[in-house]
Design a protein around this motif. Structure first.
Motif, PDB file in Angstrom:
ATOM      1  N   ALA A 148     -10.217  -5.603   3.110  1.00  0.00           N
ATOM      2  CA  ALA A 148     -10.560  -6.276   1.849  1.00  0.00           C
ATOM      3  C   ALA A 148     -10.062  -7.710   1.844  1.00  0.00           C
ATOM      4  O   ALA A 148     -10.732  -8.619   1.324  1.00  0.00           O
ATOM      5  CB  ALA A 148      -9.963  -5.497   0.674  1.00  0.00           C
ATOM      6  N   LYS A 149      -8.901  -7.947   2.441  1.00  0.00           N
ATOM      7  CA  LYS A 149      -8.365  -9.305   2.519  1.00  0.00           C
ATOM      8  C   LYS A 149      -9.294 -10.230   3.296  1.00  0.00           C
ATOM      9  O   LYS A 149      -9.379 -11.428   3.008  1.00  0.00           O
ATOM     10  CB  LYS A 149      -6.985  -9.277   3.185  1.00  0.00           C
ATOM     11  N   ARG A 173      -5.356   3.590   4.314  1.00  0.00           N
ATOM     12  CA  ARG A 173      -5.010   2.722   3.188  1.00  0.00           C
ATOM     13  C   ARG A 173      -4.698   1.308   3.682  1.00  0.00           C
ATOM     14  O   ARG A 173      -5.116   0.315   3.088  1.00  0.00           O
ATOM     15  CB  ARG A 173      -3.809   3.321   2.459  1.00  0.00           C
ATOM     16  N   LEU A 192      -9.199   0.984  -3.059  1.00  0.00           N
ATOM     17  CA  LEU A 192      -9.094  -0.303  -2.368  1.00  0.00           C
ATOM     18  C   LEU A 192     -10.456  -0.818  -1.912  1.00  0.00           C
ATOM     19  O   LEU A 192     -10.547  -1.869  -1.265  1.00  0.00           O
ATOM     20  CB  LEU A 192      -8.157  -0.170  -1.167  1.00  0.00           C
ATOM     21  N   TYR A 205      -6.954  -2.063   2.892  1.00  0.00           N
ATOM     22  CA  TYR A 205      -6.321  -3.229   2.275  1.00  0.00           C
ATOM     23  C   TYR A 205      -6.551  -4.474   3.129  1.00  0.00           C
ATOM     24  O   TYR A 205      -6.934  -5.543   2.613  1.00  0.00           O
ATOM     25  CB  TYR A 205      -4.828  -2.959   2.116  1.00  0.00           C
ATOM     26  N   VAL A 212       0.825  -1.213   0.000  1.00  0.00           N
ATOM     27  CA  VAL A 212       0.000   0.000   0.000  1.00  0.00           C
ATOM     28  C   VAL A 212       0.859   1.263   0.000  1.00  0.00           C
ATOM     29  O   VAL A 212       0.345   2.367   0.138  1.00  0.00           O
ATOM     30  CB  VAL A 212      -0.979   0.022   1.198  1.00  0.00           C
TER      31      VAL A 212
END
Length: 335
Positions: free
Chosen positions: A87-88, A80, A112, A84, A48
């Motif tokens: 989202a994982k 950020r 993202l 990230y 990121v």
């Protein structure tokens, strides 16, 4: 709250393969400037573009599966990292930011998949909105600095640096809310109690500096800066990053905007590295002669690369740049 090297070792195991082992390289130019070997820990090479991924990933990965979403306040890079990491795990993420955050950082977070809410003109106002969302929508807040999982994640940087170079005498750490400085200091001093940890921050709105000087967390003004990632308060109810920084930092050094500009130019022209203003404050302090004479190898953490490229290009060309109410006069490198 107890916090130790054990927490950092556990974080390293959890985030392994997602946010770890960035390059650690010497800078011949800065070595000549300081008279000692000078090394750069390139956290700007994280997926990121910033070190914040370590703490965010550790905090989000530590949440139970029953959690449906997360929120945070951010000056850009923490948001950020949280976006990230969320989202994982397939989680909703809502990032609260003030109007002072550069548009490039806002756009990067939205890319993202996270929601972004712009609230007020200070990080404190963004923090209040994040806390409101916890109550209103049942989200879990991930503090950018005052969270043991976040601090432990950032501390893995210190582990990597000392394992690669156990002979380090000094680490220069960009200082804002103190999550990075606290984690790195605890890790480094657990391995080598004699190592010096120096926090570096900008002159305008230096929240941790003013809080340590006052002996308690205090509010400060929030101003436009080339080191925008270092802006914002530490929270009046700070329970962890403040005492850890107070007890483990050997010194705090302030740098001005012109010194930050000069350091950004050195990073670009001498190292060929694009770095945010907040990333280069260690270089800025060294270049300005504001550090004690080192008695061994020195290292600093290049914390991120997420900046406004038109502004960066103008600055590298020697032009004036204006950020909100702040104008930094241009200076061509080497002139």
């Amino acid at each position: 709250m107890n916090f130790s090297l054990c927490d950092i070792l556990a974080a390293r195991k959890l985030i392994s393969g997602e946010a770890d082992w960035t390059p650690f390289v010497p800078s011949p130019f800065m070595s000549e400037v300081t008279g000692q070997e000078f090394l750069l820990k390139l956290e700007n090479m994280q997926p990121v573009g910033a070190f914040k991924l370590r703490g965010a990933m550790n905090a989000v990965m530590s949440l139970p599966d029953t959690v449906g979403g997360v929120t945070c306040c951010s000056t850009g890079n923490h948001g950020r990292g949280v976006a990230y990491a969320a989202a994982k795990r397939g989680m909703k993420a809502v990032i609260c930011m003030s109007s002072l955050v550069p548009q490039a950082k806002v756009d990067g977070i939205r890319a993202l998949g996270a929601q972004v809410q712009i609230v007020g003109t200070t990080q404190d106002e963004a923090m209040q909105e994040s806390q409101r969302l916890c109550d209103a929508e049942g989200l879990v807040e991930i503090s950018p600095f005052d969270d043991p999982h976040v601090i432990a994640g950032q501390g893995t940087i210190g582990l990597e640096m000392l394992e690669a170079r156990p002979d380090l005498a000094t680490i220069l750490v960009p200082l804002s809310g103190g999550g990075l400085a606290a984690g790195v200091a605890v890790a480094a001093k657990a391995i080598n109690p004699a190592i010096r940890i120096i926090g570096i921050t900008m002159e305008r709105g230096a929240a941790m500096f003013e809080s340590i000087r006052a002996g308690k967390p205090v509010e400060v003004g929030e101003y436009a800066s080339l080191a925008d990632s270092l802006g914002g308060g530490i929270g009046l109810e700070n329970r962890l990053s403040f005492p850890l920084c107070r007890d483990n930092l050997d010194e705090i050094v302030l740098v001005n905007e012109e010194e930050i500009r000069d350091a950004m130019q050195v990073m670009f022209f001498e190292e060929r590295i694009v770095a945010e203003g907040a990333s280069v404050v260690g270089l800025a302090a060294a270049l300005a002669g504001k550090l004690p004479k080192p008695d061994g190898p020195v290292a600093t953490i290049v914390t991120g690369r997420n900046l406004d490229m038109p502004t960066f290009n103008t600055m590298m060309a020697g032009g004036d740049v204006t950020i909100a109410d702040l104008t930094i006069k241009g200076k061509r490198y080497g002139a």
